[in-house]
Every structure is written in C-alpha cells, then in structure tokens.
Motif scaffolding. Sequence first.
Motif, PDB file in Angstrom:
ATOM      1  N   GLY A 106      71.237  22.138  50.176  1.00 52.93           N
ATOM      2  CA  GLY A 106      69.944  21.430  50.274  1.00 52.93           C
ATOM      3  C   GLY A 106      69.254  21.789  51.327  1.00 52.93           C
ATOM      4  O   GLY A 106      67.968  21.921  51.396  1.00 52.93           O
ATOM      5  N   TYR A 107      69.939  22.411  52.609  1.00 47.44           N
ATOM      6  CA  TYR A 107      69.055  22.827  53.666  1.00 47.44           C
ATOM      7  C   TYR A 107      68.299  24.107  53.402  1.00 47.44           C
ATOM      8  O   TYR A 107      67.179  24.249  53.578  1.00 47.44           O
ATOM      9  N   PHE A 108      69.202  25.181  52.759  1.00 45.70           N
ATOM     10  CA  PHE A 108      68.517  26.469  52.750  1.00 45.70           C
ATOM     11  C   PHE A 108      67.743  26.637  51.584  1.00 45.70           C
ATOM     12  O   PHE A 108      66.954  27.320  51.393  1.00 45.70           O
ATOM     13  N   GLY A 109      68.142  26.037  50.527  1.00 45.10           N
ATOM     14  CA  GLY A 109      67.352  26.075  49.175  1.00 45.10           C
ATOM     15  C   GLY A 109      67.626  27.599  48.478  1.00 45.10           C
ATOM     16  O   GLY A 109      68.536  28.158  48.870  1.00 45.10           O
ATOM     17  N   GLY A 110      66.425  27.747  47.792  1.00 46.61           N
ATOM     18  CA  GLY A 110      66.380  29.028  47.114  1.00 46.61           C
ATOM     19  C   GLY A 110      67.093  29.431  46.077  1.00 46.61           C
ATOM     20  O   GLY A 110      67.731  28.383  45.478  1.00 46.61           O
ATOM     21  N   TRP A 111      67.519  30.570  46.027  1.00 50.63           N
ATOM     22  CA  TRP A 111      68.413  30.930  44.881  1.00 50.63           C
ATOM     23  C   TRP A 111      70.112  30.358  45.001  1.00 50.63           C
ATOM     24  O   TRP A 111      70.471  30.150  43.991  1.00 50.63           O
ATOM     25  N   ILE A 122      74.983  14.478  48.758  1.00 48.47           N
ATOM     26  CA  ILE A 122      74.499  14.999  50.125  1.00 48.47           C
ATOM     27  C   ILE A 122      73.345  16.084  50.033  1.00 48.47           C
ATOM     28  O   ILE A 122      72.340  16.142  50.889  1.00 48.47           O
ATOM     29  N   ARG A 123      73.333  16.767  48.961  1.00 52.40           N
ATOM     30  CA  ARG A 123      72.210  17.755  48.626  1.00 52.40           C
ATOM     31  C   ARG A 123      70.923  16.785  48.626  1.00 52.40           C
ATOM     32  O   ARG A 123      69.777  17.331  49.367  1.00 52.40           O
ATOM     33  N   ALA A 124      70.890  15.705  47.793  1.00 48.84           N
ATOM     34  CA  ALA A 124      69.679  14.953  47.810  1.00 48.84           C
ATOM     35  C   ALA A 124      69.104  14.368  48.993  1.00 48.84           C
ATOM     36  O   ALA A 124      67.961  14.483  49.300  1.00 48.84           O
ATOM     37  N   GLU A 125      70.081  13.934  49.948  1.00 51.58           N
ATOM     38  CA  GLU A 125      69.806  13.239  51.160  1.00 51.58           C
ATOM     39  C   GLU A 125      69.282  14.444  52.222  1.00 51.58           C
ATOM     40  O   GLU A 125      68.481  14.378  52.885  1.00 51.58           O
ATOM     41  N   THR A 126      69.749  15.844  52.265  1.00 45.76           N
ATOM     42  CA  THR A 126      69.556  16.721  52.896  1.00 45.76           C
ATOM     43  C   THR A 126      68.337  17.272  52.681  1.00 45.76           C
ATOM     44  O   THR A 126      67.432  17.646  53.711  1.00 45.76           O
ATOM     45  N   VAL A 127      67.864  17.285  51.424  1.00 45.85           N
ATOM     46  CA  VAL A 127      66.569  17.725  51.018  1.00 45.85           C
ATOM     47  C   VAL A 127      65.497  16.652  51.676  1.00 45.85           C
ATOM     48  O   VAL A 127      64.423  17.222  51.979  1.00 45.85           O
ATOM     49  N   ARG A 128      65.759  15.525  51.683  1.00 48.48           N
ATOM     50  CA  ARG A 128      64.682  14.540  52.262  1.00 48.48           C
ATOM     51  C   ARG A 128      64.723  14.490  53.734  1.00 48.48           C
ATOM     52  O   ARG A 128      63.619  14.427  54.072  1.00 48.48           O
ATOM     53  N   ILE A 129      65.774  14.730  54.276  1.00 49.67           N
ATOM     54  CA  ILE A 129      65.915  14.414  55.653  1.00 49.67           C
ATOM     55  C   ILE A 129      65.390  15.831  56.459  1.00 49.67           C
ATOM     56  O   ILE A 129      64.572  15.782  57.597  1.00 49.67           O
ATOM     57  N   LYS A 130      65.645  16.904  55.835  1.00 48.08           N
ATOM     58  CA  LYS A 130      65.124  17.975  56.455  1.00 48.08           C
ATOM     59  C   LYS A 130      63.512  18.084  56.640  1.00 48.08           C
ATOM     60  O   LYS A 130      63.024  19.101  57.158  1.00 48.08           O
ATOM     61  N   ALA A 131      62.650  17.131  55.875  1.00 41.79           N
ATOM     62  CA  ALA A 131      61.352  17.348  55.806  1.00 41.79           C
ATOM     63  C   ALA A 131      60.895  16.173  56.666  1.00 41.79           C
ATOM     64  O   ALA A 131      59.747  16.030  57.164  1.00 41.79           O
ATOM     65  N   GLU A 132      61.764  15.440  57.585  1.00 43.39           N
ATOM     66  CA  GLU A 132      61.502  14.553  58.541  1.00 43.39           C
ATOM     67  C   GLU A 132      60.906  15.111  59.797  1.00 43.39           C
ATOM     68  O   GLU A 132      61.347  16.245  60.154  1.00 43.39           O
ATOM     69  N   ALA A 133      60.210  14.455  60.611  1.00 43.70           N
ATOM     70  CA  ALA A 133      59.379  14.833  61.664  1.00 43.70           C
ATOM     71  C   ALA A 133      60.476  15.244  62.823  1.00 43.70           C
ATOM     72  O   ALA A 133      60.238  16.213  63.455  1.00 43.70           O
ATOM     73  N   TYR A 134      61.586  14.500  62.857  1.00 43.40           N
ATOM     74  CA  TYR A 134      62.453  15.001  64.127  1.00 43.40           C
ATOM     75  C   TYR A 134      63.330  16.271  63.784  1.00 43.40           C
ATOM     76  O   TYR A 134      63.624  16.933  64.703  1.00 43.40           O
ATOM     77  N   VAL A 135      63.342  16.537  62.625  1.00 42.56           N
ATOM     78  CA  VAL A 135      63.914  17.987  62.114  1.00 42.56           C
ATOM     79  C   VAL A 135      62.893  19.181  62.583  1.00 42.56           C
ATOM     80  O   VAL A 135      63.227  20.124  62.981  1.00 42.56           O
ATOM     81  N   ARG A 164      72.845  23.832  64.422  1.00 41.26           N
ATOM     82  CA  ARG A 164      72.972  22.869  65.374  1.00 41.26           C
ATOM     83  C   ARG A 164      71.926  21.563  64.478  1.00 41.26           C
ATOM     84  O   ARG A 164      72.236  20.426  64.579  1.00 41.26           O
ATOM     85  N   ILE A 165      70.817  21.984  63.911  1.00 43.18           N
ATOM     86  CA  ILE A 165      70.230  21.237  62.966  1.00 43.18           C
ATOM     87  C   ILE A 165      70.967  20.620  61.923  1.00 43.18           C
ATOM     88  O   ILE A 165      70.800  19.229  61.655  1.00 43.18           O
ATOM     89  N   MET A 166      71.577  21.475  61.334  1.00 45.16           N
ATOM     90  CA  MET A 166      72.446  20.894  60.278  1.00 45.16           C
ATOM     91  C   MET A 166      73.479  19.939  60.700  1.00 45.16           C
ATOM     92  O   MET A 166      73.498  18.684  59.795  1.00 45.16           O
ATOM     93  N   PHE A 167      74.105  20.254  61.525  1.00 44.52           N
ATOM     94  CA  PHE A 167      75.363  19.403  62.031  1.00 44.52           C
ATOM     95  C   PHE A 167      74.915  18.286  62.764  1.00 44.52           C
ATOM     96  O   PHE A 167      75.674  17.219  62.937  1.00 44.52           O
ATOM     97  N   ARG A 168      73.910  18.335  63.665  1.00 48.05           N
ATOM     98  CA  ARG A 168      73.683  17.494  64.788  1.00 48.05           C
ATOM     99  C   ARG A 168      72.557  16.467  64.266  1.00 48.05           C
ATOM    100  O   ARG A 168      72.784  15.213  64.670  1.00 48.05           O
TER     101      ARG A 168
END
Length: 341
Positions: A126-131, A189-202, A214-218
């Motif tokens: 979810g975080y890196f996306g792509g292929w 987890i993938r669906a939540e990660t795709v949503r959260i990585k677009a948040e302002a704090y990320v 750090r961004i992924m695990f913290r």
Amino acid sequence: MIATSIATGPHKRNRLSRLPVVHQLRQSVGLQRGMLVVGLVISGIFILTAILAPLIAPFGYSQLRDANGAFGAQNPPGGSHLLGTTVGGYDVLSRVIWGAQTALIVIVIAVILSIFAGVMLGLVSGYFGGWLDRVFVVVFDAVYAFPSLLLAIVMSIVISGGRSNLIGGVLAAAISITTVFIPQYFRVIRAETVRIKAEAYVESARVLGASNARIMFRHVLRNATRTLPLIFTLNASEAILTLAGLGFLGFGIEPSAAAEWGYDLNKAVSDVSSGIWWTALFPGLAIVLAVLGMTLVGESLNDLADPRLRGRRSVAKSSGLVAETSVVPGGTVKDEFEVPQ
C-alpha cells in the motif's frame, strides 16, 4: 507525596481504561455488554483449560491404561472416566481438555504468522504502490478466491509430508491456516495504508526528510493496525473450525501425537448410530463453545467499533458524551457534543 499520589491515581485508571478490551467493556451497555462478558468468560475458560491441561486432565491424551489395567473401549460415563471412553480406548474428558491445548497452540502460531506476513506485505504494497502493489493484489485475490478449507487441505498435504508427530502436525495445521488468513490481513492493512499515506501528517513527515521506513513504521503502521484486535478474534474462531475440519476429514493430528477435537469427531461418527453418544457429544460441544466465545467477543467488538450498530445514546452517555438526536418535521438535528471534563 499526597499530591503526587492523587495525580498519578486518576492517570493510572485512565491508562487502564484505554486498554483494548477494558475500553470496550466500559463502553458497552445492555445486550452488547452481556454478549461481550459471556464471550470473555467462555474464551477465558478455554484459554485457562488449555494452559492448565497438564494439571487438570485426569489422564494423558494418548493414555490407554492405568494401574487398574486397560481403560476399555466405548465405556459409558461414570467411575474414573467421567465422560466415558472412546472407540480407541482413550478417556474422553482427557482428550477434550488436551484438545483445548492443541487448538490454542495452533491458533497462536497461525494468527501470529498470518498477522506478521499479512501486515508487512500489506504495508509495503500500500505504501509503495506501483507494479509491486499490482502483483501482490492479484496474487492474494487469487488465494482469497479459493475455498478456505480446500486451501488448508492442500497446504496440509504439502507441508505435513505424511508426518503425524506433535511438532509436524501442529505446524502443518498452523501454516495451513496461516495461508488462509494472510490475504485477509493483507487486504485490510493495504487499504488502510493507501488511505493513511495521503494524510497531512504523513506528507509533513516526508517534507521534513523522514525516511520511508520511519514513516511506514512510526506513522502509518500505528494507525493502520487499529482493527487488528477485531480481526484476530474473528480469525481465532475460524481457526478452530478449520483445524476441526482438517481433523474430521483425516488431515489432522494422529491421537498418538496430540489430542484434536475434529479427529475425535471423525472416529465417533459410527458410534452415534449405535446409541453411543458420549464419544461425539463432548468434543463437538467443546468446538461449539470455543467458537461461540470467540465469536461473541468479535461480534461485540465489531458492534462497538461501528457507530451505526451500537446504541448511540447509551454508549455515548457511558463514555462521557451527550448524544441527543431529534428528528422533527421542520425541526433541526442536534449532533453529538463532548462534555468538557
């Protein structure tokens, strides 16, 4: 000193009230609280029975005789065998108690492995996306499309290799169930990660130069795993049923290696038509109660996590909120407001 103790007292109580199960127990009311309490009691008895099996079981899971001689086959309940004996000459009560330990071991191994693999793969995908994301989605959607029991049977045959000892049998069953559960954790987890990585704090953390790890695990992982306790309870009950299904179909653990409820049910099928009810009743009842306890906990947590499924007024008042909703023709609708503490 007095001021410090007064200050730390409410703080400790506040921290305890925020624990996952304690928080939901305080938040629940009425039927929801009753379901949650009953589920926790049944699940607690199941866990304690599994842990204390060596102490409370009158005989070993594969024991066929004692100082008085052989137990005998299909003896009715009574005497030194409170629940009777099986067609193989094993004590039914001991097999039921030891079967709880086998089920708990398989649940713990299967759920831990599936959570670790599913969460890590879902987070990366979810975080890196792509292929890489597309490949993972296609693979796990294909695995998820298979019937769970059929997939567990295939994996059990591949993994066990004909072994029936305790470690081989338990690991084969646990890894088989793990294969079934990984796609579920991955998708959540993938669906939540795709949503959260677009948040302002990320985005802010990325602008400040924080590394991807750090961004992924913290930041992302901490907020993406809030629904895992709910999925864990539901998957635990499904793991018991899958393990029992494997044993009933002959792909479980042999009685000389460990006690397993599904295997005992398989051997008791012919007894039912002969009027020998105790060999099938008690292992089946153990499966029903264990699954019922886990399911009640999971469904209660699901109701409390979804505001549409819980009583808004009662739950809000019990948690310090005032929820007043008036729907009057031509009137207004009042939303929830938090009462200042």
